[in-house]
Motif scaffolding. Structure first.
Motif, PDB file in Angstrom:
ATOM      1  N   ALA A 154       4.051   5.613  12.017  1.00  0.00           N
ATOM      2  CA  ALA A 154       4.913   4.495  12.432  1.00  0.00           C
ATOM      3  C   ALA A 154       4.794   3.333  11.456  1.00  0.00           C
ATOM      4  CB  ALA A 154       4.540   4.045  13.839  1.00  0.00           C
ATOM      5  N   VAL A 155       3.580   3.042  11.000  1.00  0.00           N
ATOM      6  CA  VAL A 155       3.371   1.951  10.046  1.00  0.00           C
ATOM      7  C   VAL A 155       4.001   2.298   8.700  1.00  0.00           C
ATOM      8  CG1 VAL A 155       1.635   0.682   8.721  1.00  0.00           C
ATOM      9  CG2 VAL A 155       1.289   1.087  11.168  1.00  0.00           C
ATOM     10  N   VAL A 156       3.802   3.529   8.236  1.00  0.00           N
ATOM     11  CA  VAL A 156       4.383   3.952   6.954  1.00  0.00           C
ATOM     12  C   VAL A 156       5.891   3.778   6.970  1.00  0.00           C
ATOM     13  CG1 VAL A 156       4.882   5.979   5.523  1.00  0.00           C
ATOM     14  CG2 VAL A 156       2.537   5.531   6.272  1.00  0.00           C
ATOM     15  N   GLU A 157       6.542   4.230   8.053  1.00  0.00           N
ATOM     16  CA  GLU A 157       8.001   4.152   8.121  1.00  0.00           C
ATOM     17  C   GLU A 157       8.492   2.717   8.318  1.00  0.00           C
ATOM     18  OE1 GLU A 157       9.990   6.550   7.198  1.00  0.00           O
ATOM     19  OE2 GLU A 157       8.109   7.603   6.806  1.00  0.00           O
ATOM     20  N   THR A 158       7.727   1.911   9.039  1.00  0.00           N
ATOM     21  CA  THR A 158       8.109   0.506   9.237  1.00  0.00           C
ATOM     22  C   THR A 158       8.054  -0.260   7.921  1.00  0.00           C
ATOM     23  OG1 THR A 158       7.358   0.483  11.543  1.00  0.00           O
ATOM     24  CG2 THR A 158       7.483  -1.639  10.417  1.00  0.00           C
ATOM     25  N   LEU A 159       7.027   0.013   7.126  1.00  0.00           N
ATOM     26  CA  LEU A 159       6.846  -0.722   5.877  1.00  0.00           C
ATOM     27  C   LEU A 159       7.595  -0.124   4.698  1.00  0.00           C
ATOM     28  CD1 LEU A 159       3.054  -1.691   5.932  1.00  0.00           C
ATOM     29  CD2 LEU A 159       5.027  -3.017   6.700  1.00  0.00           C
ATOM     30  N   ARG A 160       8.051   1.121   4.824  1.00  0.00           N
ATOM     31  CA  ARG A 160       8.664   1.811   3.678  1.00  0.00           C
ATOM     32  C   ARG A 160       9.807   1.007   3.050  1.00  0.00           C
ATOM     33  NH1 ARG A 160       8.217   6.935   2.185  1.00  0.00           N
ATOM     34  NH2 ARG A 160       7.510   7.620   4.246  1.00  0.00           N
ATOM     35  N   PRO A 161      10.812   0.569   3.801  1.00  0.00           N
ATOM     36  CA  PRO A 161      11.915  -0.170   3.152  1.00  0.00           C
ATOM     37  C   PRO A 161      11.471  -1.498   2.553  1.00  0.00           C
ATOM     38  CG  PRO A 161      12.133  -0.227   5.550  1.00  0.00           C
ATOM     39  CD  PRO A 161      11.065   0.768   5.244  1.00  0.00           C
ATOM     40  N   ASP A 189       0.842  -1.199   0.000  1.00  0.00           N
ATOM     41  CA  ASP A 189       0.000   0.000   0.000  1.00  0.00           C
ATOM     42  C   ASP A 189       0.878   1.250   0.000  1.00  0.00           C
ATOM     43  OD1 ASP A 189      -2.415  -1.285  -0.038  1.00  0.00           O
ATOM     44  OD2 ASP A 189      -2.848  -1.027   2.099  1.00  0.00           O
ATOM     45  N   GLU A 190       0.470   2.256  -0.778  1.00  0.00           N
ATOM     46  CA  GLU A 190       1.173   3.537  -0.770  1.00  0.00           C
ATOM     47  C   GLU A 190       0.966   4.236   0.576  1.00  0.00           C
ATOM     48  OE1 GLU A 190       3.166   4.835  -2.967  1.00  0.00           O
ATOM     49  OE2 GLU A 190       2.969   3.214  -4.435  1.00  0.00           O
ATOM     50  N   PRO A 191       1.927   5.065   1.001  1.00  0.00           N
ATOM     51  CA  PRO A 191       1.810   5.731   2.307  1.00  0.00           C
ATOM     52  C   PRO A 191       0.492   6.450   2.538  1.00  0.00           C
ATOM     53  CG  PRO A 191       4.027   6.009   1.450  1.00  0.00           C
ATOM     54  CD  PRO A 191       3.237   5.330   0.370  1.00  0.00           C
ATOM     55  N   GLU A 192       0.006   7.177   1.549  1.00  0.00           N
ATOM     56  CA  GLU A 192      -1.236   7.919   1.772  1.00  0.00           C
ATOM     57  C   GLU A 192      -2.431   6.989   1.955  1.00  0.00           C
ATOM     58  OE1 GLU A 192      -3.447  10.727   2.972  1.00  0.00           O
ATOM     59  OE2 GLU A 192      -1.318  11.031   2.570  1.00  0.00           O
ATOM     60  N   LEU A 193      -2.432   5.861   1.282  1.00  0.00           N
ATOM     61  CA  LEU A 193      -3.510   4.889   1.475  1.00  0.00           C
ATOM     62  C   LEU A 193      -3.447   4.288   2.876  1.00  0.00           C
ATOM     63  CD1 LEU A 193      -5.866   3.215   0.461  1.00  0.00           C
ATOM     64  CD2 LEU A 193      -4.232   1.633  -0.599  1.00  0.00           C
ATOM     65  N   ILE A 194      -2.237   4.018   3.365  1.00  0.00           N
ATOM     66  CA  ILE A 194      -2.084   3.512   4.730  1.00  0.00           C
ATOM     67  C   ILE A 194      -2.635   4.522   5.724  1.00  0.00           C
ATOM     68  CG2 ILE A 194      -0.404   2.907   6.526  1.00  0.00           C
ATOM     69  CD1 ILE A 194       1.397   1.790   4.304  1.00  0.00           C
ATOM     70  N   ARG A 195      -2.272   5.792   5.535  1.00  0.00           N
ATOM     71  CA  ARG A 195      -2.763   6.836   6.438  1.00  0.00           C
ATOM     72  C   ARG A 195      -4.285   6.913   6.416  1.00  0.00           C
ATOM     73  NH1 ARG A 195       1.667   9.648   3.795  1.00  0.00           N
ATOM     74  NH2 ARG A 195       3.451   9.777   5.236  1.00  0.00           N
ATOM     75  N   ARG A 196      -4.862   6.813   5.227  1.00  0.00           N
ATOM     76  CA  ARG A 196      -6.315   6.915   5.101  1.00  0.00           C
ATOM     77  C   ARG A 196      -7.009   5.757   5.802  1.00  0.00           C
ATOM     78  NH1 ARG A 196      -6.209   8.112   0.172  1.00  0.00           N
ATOM     79  NH2 ARG A 196      -6.730   6.138  -0.856  1.00  0.00           N
ATOM     80  N   LYS A 197      -6.482   4.553   5.659  1.00  0.00           N
ATOM     81  CA  LYS A 197      -7.088   3.385   6.301  1.00  0.00           C
ATOM     82  C   LYS A 197      -7.020   3.495   7.826  1.00  0.00           C
ATOM     83  CE  LYS A 197      -6.385  -0.038   2.606  1.00  0.00           C
ATOM     84  NZ  LYS A 197      -5.690  -1.284   2.202  1.00  0.00           N
ATOM     85  N   ILE A 198      -5.880   3.960   8.339  1.00  0.00           N
ATOM     86  CA  ILE A 198      -5.729   4.044   9.796  1.00  0.00           C
ATOM     87  C   ILE A 198      -6.565   5.187  10.358  1.00  0.00           C
ATOM     88  CG2 ILE A 198      -4.062   4.516  11.647  1.00  0.00           C
ATOM     89  CD1 ILE A 198      -2.028   2.866  10.086  1.00  0.00           C
TER      90      ILE A 198
END
Length: 320
Positions: A269-276, A204-213
């Motif tokens: 936190a989720v975005v940064e954990t999953l980014r790499p 998932d792209e970062p913005e989609l992750i943010r939207r879901k959370i």
């Protein structure tokens, strides 16, 4: 040596990563093995092209998460070896043993059109385990019965025909993060759910992750508090944040004055954990030659590890 598998029944998601994949990468022993069990996903109706794509994506995700390539393989790349050993084990197993499997009873549900593979796949699972010589198989309660079948078949073959197989034992997996569906915290986050609104996928792209959370279900209170039984939605967010930051969910609860603040912190936190993981997985998927090389070498190593067991089993049972 431990053997763990992941079935590509859907896109890998946050619960898979925090609960298992990340731990495999960090804590796995030098001889532990991990495989993508795509053959197990064929016991019910499926889309072949999608299954093939999901297997490739899951392989890339495991490598991107830091699991050494030499310890990963795709199950269907050993179709010949597993097919032969599964037949040997089916000739060792009884119908009653297979039909007693709880998952078969639950999934079959008396339906006439159930695939035979749903009945026999625990024997394939036994072949997965015995071919690689695994001594330990981390499984939850729902799969424990299948490991017991593998134990019974290994003992029966060894005592009837000759010593070939290591008798495995089921072990409880190390406790990982408990991740619930953001839209329905009464159920765990699942890669095969039909409603993905509450599921964070690794790609998932970062913005989609943010939207879901941000849209995660909470409760009628206004201040975060860690009470898993009474307030599962907020507890889920705190547990996700805790898994990403290495802190205790109870300690984190008092640091955020509003639900909005907690959701924003969890999302970041989720975005940064999953980014790499997302970036490396995407990189591998856009380099099919490199992924094919990794897969081919993994298959060769897995076949080599099991070659002597398969040839010995075939010879002893009279087929070679």
């Amino acid at each position: 040596m431990r053997l763990s598998g992941i079935t590509p029944s859907g896109h890998a998601q946050l619960g898979n990563y925090l609960g298992a994949i990340r731990r495999w990468a960090a804590d796995g022993g030098e001889r532990d093995l991990y495989f993508i069990s795509d053959l197990h996903a064929m016991t019910t109706a499926h889309n072949p092209a999608r299954l093939r794509s999901l297997a490739e994506e899951t392989l890339a995700a495991l490598i991107a998460s830091g699991i050494p390539a030499e310890r990963v393989f795709v199950q269907s790349d050993l179709t010949a070896e597993l097919g032969a050993l599964t037949w040997v084990l089916e000739c060792t197993c009884t119908y009653g043993e297979a039909a007693r499997m709880i998952q078969f009873k639950e999934k079959a549900g008396g339906q006439a059109g159930v695939r035979l593979s749903l009945l026999t796949y625990p024997v394939l699972m036994a072949a997965d385990i015995l071919l690689q010589g695994a001594s330990e198989v981390p499984v939850g309660e729902d799969q424990n019965q299948h490991v017991e079948l593998a134990r019974a078949l290994a003992r029966r073959f060894n005592s009837t025909y000759g010593e070939v197989f290591t008798v495995p034992r089921a072990v409880l997996p190390l406790a990982g993060a408990r991740v619930r569906d953001l839209a329905d915290p009464a159920r765990k986050m699942s890669k095969s759910t039909k409603d993905s609104a509450g599921v964070v996928f690794l790609l998932d792209e970062p913005e989609l992750i943010r939207r879901k959370i941000r849209r995660a279900v909470t409760d009628s209170h206004s201040i975060p508090g860690y009470q898993p039984d009474e307030r599962p939605g907020i507890a889920n967010l705190l547990e996700i944040l805790a898994a990403c930051t290495g802190r205790a969910p109870g300690d984190l609860a008092g640091e955020y004055p509003t639900y909005g603040a907690l959701k924003e912190a969890t999302a970041e936190a989720v975005v940064e954990t999953l980014r790499p993981v997302r970036e490396r997985t995407t990189e591998l998927l856009t380099d099919p030659a490199e992924l094919a090389r990794i897969r081919k070498e993994g298959a060769a190593r897995a076949a080599e590890r099991g070659e002597h067991r398969l040839s010995s089993a075939l010879r002893l049972i009279g087929a070679g």
